[in-house]
Design an enzyme around this catalytic site. Sequence first.
Site, mmCIF file in Angstrom:
data_model
loop_
_atom_site.group_PDB
_atom_site.id
_atom_site.type_symbol
_atom_site.label_atom_id
_atom_site.label_comp_id
_atom_site.label_asym_id
_atom_site.label_seq_id
_atom_site.Cartn_x
_atom_site.Cartn_y
_atom_site.Cartn_z
ATOM 1 N N CYS A 1 60.674 27.355 38.017
ATOM 2 C CA CYS A 1 61.767 28.280 37.679
ATOM 3 C C CYS A 1 62.508 27.887 36.401
ATOM 4 O O CYS A 1 62.742 28.726 35.524
ATOM 5 C CB CYS A 1 62.744 28.396 38.836
ATOM 6 S SG CYS A 1 63.196 26.808 39.580
ATOM 7 N N HIS B 1 69.832 30.239 37.661
ATOM 8 C CA HIS B 1 69.816 28.987 36.906
ATOM 9 C C HIS B 1 70.368 29.256 35.508
ATOM 10 O O HIS B 1 70.051 30.279 34.888
ATOM 11 C CB HIS B 1 68.382 28.472 36.733
ATOM 12 C CG HIS B 1 67.789 27.871 37.977
ATOM 13 N ND1 HIS B 1 68.483 27.715 39.152
ATOM 14 C CD2 HIS B 1 66.539 27.358 38.205
ATOM 15 C CE1 HIS B 1 67.689 27.142 40.050
ATOM 16 N NE2 HIS B 1 66.512 26.922 39.504
#
Lengths: 336, 336
Positions: free
Chosen positions: A128, A241
Amino acid sequence: MYETLAVVGATGAVGRIVLEQLQKRDLPFRKLKLLASQRSAGSEVRYAGETIKVGLLEPGAFNNVDLVIASTPDEVSADFAPYAVKEGAVVVDESGYWRMDPKVPLIIPEVNPEAVDKHDGILASPNCSTTQMVVALAPLHRAARIRRVVVSTYQATSGAGLSGNVELNDSVRSALVGKTHPPKTFQHPIGFNLIPQIGSHKYEGYTSEEMKMVYETRKIFGDDEIQVCPTCVRVPVATGHSESILVETEKPLSVEEAIELFNGFDGITVVDDLANMQYPMPRDCDGKDDVFVGRIRKDISSPNGIAFWCVSDNLRKGAATNAVQIAELMMKQSSK
Amino acid sequence: MYETLAVVGATGAVGRIVLEQLQKRDLPFRKLKLLASQRSAGSEVRYAGETIKVGLLEPGAFNNVDLVIASTPDEVSADFAPYAVKEGAVVVDESGYWRMDPKVPLIIPEVNPEAVDKHDGILASPNCSTTQMVVALAPLHRAARIRRVVVSTYQATSGAGLSGNVELNDSVRSALVGKTHPPKTFQHPIGFNLIPQIGSHKYEGYTSEEMKMVYETRKIFGDDEIQVCPTCVRVPVATGHSESILVETEKPLSVEEAIELFNGFDGITVVDDLANMQYPMPRDCDGKDDVFVGRIRKDISSPNGIAFWCVSDNLRKGAATNAVQIAELMMKQSSK
């Protein structure tokens, strides 16, 4: 042709979004099979108005399956992917287990779509934190050749799956009443705290998560000379994120050029107006498929640097969306 | 001799810790005067077993005051410091207003104590995010001459005073029940979110907080050639600023040398054992006076770089403790 699609890990944090994305993007398959490990097999999942029973992930489960999208822990993928391939399926894998295998292409469809053409049955989707960074770096690399990246991450708890978010909530609720919730998913209490460790020690003081950002970036760009210095930090945010990125390029880029390059790249949305307090933030990117960039400015510490801030929903472009996009790309190629 | 000490802003988040530090460090003054603006003047504060009434900050308040420790917003300091000096006091100021004035020394006692010797009545304590970074950088700079710093911060809400922490709690509580608490202190909701803006736009896409880290670092080290590229981010943590720092030095340093330099410097505590999940975190540094460093490793993207993680209680070394240490240093000098 890929007639039957199997989703492995369908009941997990990422698997749920894989199913949502399959519907949203309307992938051209005929039959859907859901699989999960012992713990979740037997449960029922709603998909496109139907109820589908989740089957057990075991040898034999992939007979008559053409394509697999899998979101499982590394060790589960290490176990099932070989027999899935032997049973005739092609596996798009989101775990970390196969990514650096020289026979496995590592793919971000906007960046290296050509890589899907050559595989031995397994294709991997990057980590990710790497995916969103590489999407953001791609237009700059094409235009000006990236030499070095310094990145500090601010990673959400959902990166550790559903249990990460449960632990964040429990930890925050406990802290609000002056108590400490004992951590299980994370190394330390995450409520109102930061943990500068994701993964375990891997290389010369860097963690496994950090080294993924080094190795995977080089593999996707096909350029082993790109230098990356990462620091990965878990923050008390549920989803999304964030990354503070400084990139040094061979050819200097102006801020205007960088913004134009970002704007012209599929999958990137620029949100950049500091005077009006506009920049990407986790709460605004939750549930969205794009990679968001802002705070774009010249690095005032080097002649060829650009600094920027990058946020993306780690469960989507960082995982489910990218894997579904790889599957979509393969379906398009096979129907040519 | 400094017989009478005044604390301005005694009821604020930092002022409270100034009083705690004065007792703890047992500073040699005879009389303590507490001052605050209209809103808090008249309230009572406990100090060393006594109850002291907070006086109003106004012209005339500094007659017979020798030394002042002030923790106020910039505009309050701009207003009162000149008349305090005219009335005969020496002011140790924690606001941002005077720091870059060429006549005002900017001091971290462990780093540039000699700077207290020359002043026109006002001495400044650096910004919280700068102070902890410069303490950590100081031993590396002395040994190997710092050329460049890339820093990304993870700054606590108490940096915005008591109202910052109230807003963090309100914002988190609201988010837990699916609501949004309207932000007042911060630009956006801070609960389970990150805000990549501290201060307002200052220079070429950088915020005022970020440029403080550039200008103040150079002034404290007395070296205008040090290049700093900062990114300042507010995180949902109550107390303790964290910083991901990459430093490039003229002379290369090994990790072992860097650790030895950190360990040998007053005010730095090394917590660095990744294998055993030991590194500085905000929840462990809350209430402590030191600057904590860990995750110390070679920068794998440049030959002369060291990367590390730095945490400190922003209300202590980043504000109250440093100001009280400056006052202590001046008292020592004057009693020589």
